[in-house]
Scaffold this active site. Structure first.
Site, short mmCIF file in Angstrom:
data_model
loop_
_atom_site.label_atom_id
_atom_site.label_comp_id
_atom_site.label_asym_id
_atom_site.label_seq_id
_atom_site.Cartn_x
_atom_site.Cartn_y
_atom_site.Cartn_z
N ARG A 177 -11.47 -0.69 -55.68
CA ARG A 177 -12.21 0.39 -56.35
C ARG A 177 -11.31 1.63 -56.47
NH1 ARG A 177 -18.09 2.82 -54.53
NH2 ARG A 177 -17.00 3.30 -52.58
N ASP A 462 -20.16 7.75 -45.87
CA ASP A 462 -19.02 8.03 -46.74
C ASP A 462 -19.38 9.23 -47.60
OD1 ASP A 462 -20.66 7.11 -48.78
OD2 ASP A 462 -19.42 5.39 -49.29
#
Length: 561
Positions: A177, A462
């Site tokens: 990603r 996150d």
């Protein structure tokens, strides 16, 4: 370190950069194997070809934000109804990634990569985005680590545990990603301006690894990617063109590269068919990026005081707008012949409290059973300890690698704009404000010191969850919301928030200990987070607003004469 005005220094090592490219990150011989002249030239070609398209897409985002702030709401685009109503399908799913029932995610750290590839999951998504603090060291070491992982040579010597980590014979399929379109890479200048972060991440990884990956992991396909933070199909169209450009450079067939798009912004849920259409030769599905989706709901409706969220712990998949989003994603993907991936299980095992651990794992099990029964083809886990539970839930699929053909979810065709925009129900509490503040400050402190994936209160946090904390605090302060779940009728104000910050900082110091508190960047993070929560205007992204604090320019050989 501030950028120095440098003169020619023959004894200072510099990267071998092509014309128009300056690398201002620290020189390292290991990094130089990634930052080769040809690799940097490929990144520069991508930047030059697509920077105008990226600028236009970002301006379109700003224009949409202006509309939403003036009272408009997202919806389906009448001009692309023909795409939504059409009978087209995406290219067939490559056999190498037909079965994706459990995917583990994490940053591109060396030990993490080995453990995740060995974890028993079907896929590992190696993350340059929300789970990584994008310092020069993290980004470049991540590229080195991935190159070693793809060629199978990656090892890690944990001297503290006297243990050497290496890959098993059977490993998860690797997806990568890159960062979102909005994030720059300030350590690499192309024609005098910062490179686009995602083109650096994609370009360096693809250039060095496409051949070996297709040979060892992709069965002739790949590499495979996850694409974050999109708001409109025009952004998918840019990615499709980038993929075609990369395939042409490499001399591989069109459609070799495959990507899953995270539907993690509210505007994107109305663009799912269009996004798949633009990527139809390169798509392997969509994913419910549900934490970012909640963040995006608040951000999209930042000027709508009638659309305030309850405490973040109450905004789960039981909320009507969240369930509608998940169901429509499944229907859309299966109609187009690709995977519909479920959301993240962010829980981490609670080793010192067996009862609390059992309750947490039971929540994970129920959530994953909900996903598989709804028709999802796979799910995400943040910790290897959750993989057996997720695998067991997705055994509901039997011997089938996915549910693309068996769960069409035609009932979801009735989902309306109103279903996707329904205001979530629940109360707001002082404890919700406290938790947001505690999590936001601790996450940002970790991010500033190089960690983008942080275990806090038995969850793996996150940037997405930190963003929820930030924008919810901002919205509650902005509109002076009543904390109606406490029965006290207290309204949120800057003064109340200031007291909460002071008290939560004291609590953080007690929890982490005085030594760690002094060594860490908690006070700096507190100032930044408080400023963000009380700003007159809401910044689009926390990580973009504080990015300059982790940029480290080094002296460069400025003269090539």
């Amino acid at each position: 370190m501030e950028l120095e005005t440098s003169v020619y220094r023959p004894n200072v090592a510099v990267y071998d950069s092509p014309d128009g490219v300056e690398v201002r990150g620290r020189y390292d011989q290991v990094f130089a194997k990634i930052l080769t002249r040809d690799a940097l030239g490929f990144v520069a070609e991508l930047q030059r070809e697509f920077r105008g398209h990226v600028r236009y897409a970002m301006e379109c985002r700003r224009e949409a934000k202006r509309r939403y702030n003036s009272g408009a709401v997202p919806g389906f685009d009448p001009s692309t109804k023909f795409i939504r109503d059409g009978e087209w399908v995406c290219a067939s799913v490559p056999p190498a990634v037909a079965d994706r029932r459990v995917e583990i995610t994490g940053p591109v750290e060396r030990k993490m990569i080995i453990n995740a590839l060995n974890s028993g999951a079907k896929v590992f998504m190696a993350d340059f985005e929300d789970a990584l603090s994008p310092s020069w060291e993290n980004l470049m070491r991540g590229q080195v680590n991935l190159k070693d992982a793809v060629d199978g040579s990656i090892t890690f010597n944990d001297k503290a545990r006297n243990k050497v980590y290496k890959l098993n014979d059977q490993v998860a399929k690797l997806f990568v990603r890159p960062r979102g379109w909005h994030l720059p890479e300030a350590h690499i200048l192309i024609d005098g301006e910062p490179a686009t972060g995602c083109l650096v991440d994609f370009g360096l990884y693809f250039f060095h690894n496409y051949a070996k990956f297709r040979q060892t992991q992709g069965s002739g396909f790949g590499p495979f990617f996850y694409l974050p933070k999109m708001e409109h199909s025009r952004e998918a169209k840019i990615w499709n063109s980038v993929f075609e450009r990369a395939e042409k450079m490499a001399g591989i067939e069109r459609g070799s590269i495959r990507a899953t798009v995270l539907i993690e912004t509210l505007p994107a849920v109305f663009q799912m068919n269009e996004i798949l259409y633009e990527l139809r030769d390169h798509s392997v599905g969509l994913n419910c990026g549900r934490w970012d989706y909640i963040f995006s709901y608040v951000k999209t409706f930042q000027a709508h005081p009638d659309r305030l969220l309850p405490d973040r712990v109450l905004v789960g998949m039981g909320q009507h707008f969240m369930r509608s989003y998940s169901d429509l994603l499944i229907r859309t993907c299966h109609k187009r012949g690709v995977h519909a991936m479920g959301g993240m299980a962010a829980q981490i095992p609670i080793r010192d409290d067996p009862k609390a651990n059992e309750m947490a794992l039971d929540l994970v099990k129920k959530d994953k059973l909900r996903e598989v029964r709804a028709g999802h083809d796979g799910t995400w886990a943040a910790h290897p300890g959750l993989i057996p539970i997720c695998m067991d839930a997705f055994s509901h699929m039997g011997n089938n690698p996915n549910q693309i053909k068996s769960m069409k979810r035609d009932d979801a065709s009735a989902i309306t704009e109103e279903d996707l925009l329904q205001i979530p129900r629940g109360v707001r509490t002082l404890e919700g404000l406290r938790l947001n503040t505690r999590v936001g400050i601790q996450y940002l402190a970790a991010w500033l010191t190089g960690s983008g994936s942080v275990p806090l209160y038995n969850l793996m946090e996150d940037a997405a969850t930190a963003e929820i904390s930030r924008v919810q605090n901002w919205q509650w302060i902005r509109y002076g919301v009543e904390l109606d779940g406490d029965g006290l009728g207290v309204r949120v104000s800057k003064e109340l928030f200031g007291r909460v910050v002071e008290e939560e900082m004291e609590r953080i110091e007690k929890e982490v200990g005085k030594d760690k508190f002094k060594r860490g960047m908690y006070k700096e993070a507190c100032k930044m987070f408080t400023k963000q929560c009380t700003a007159a205007e809401l910044d689009d992204f926390l990580t973009l607003a504080v990015y300059d604090h982790i940029v480290a320019h080094y002296p460069i050989n400025a003269s090539r004469l």
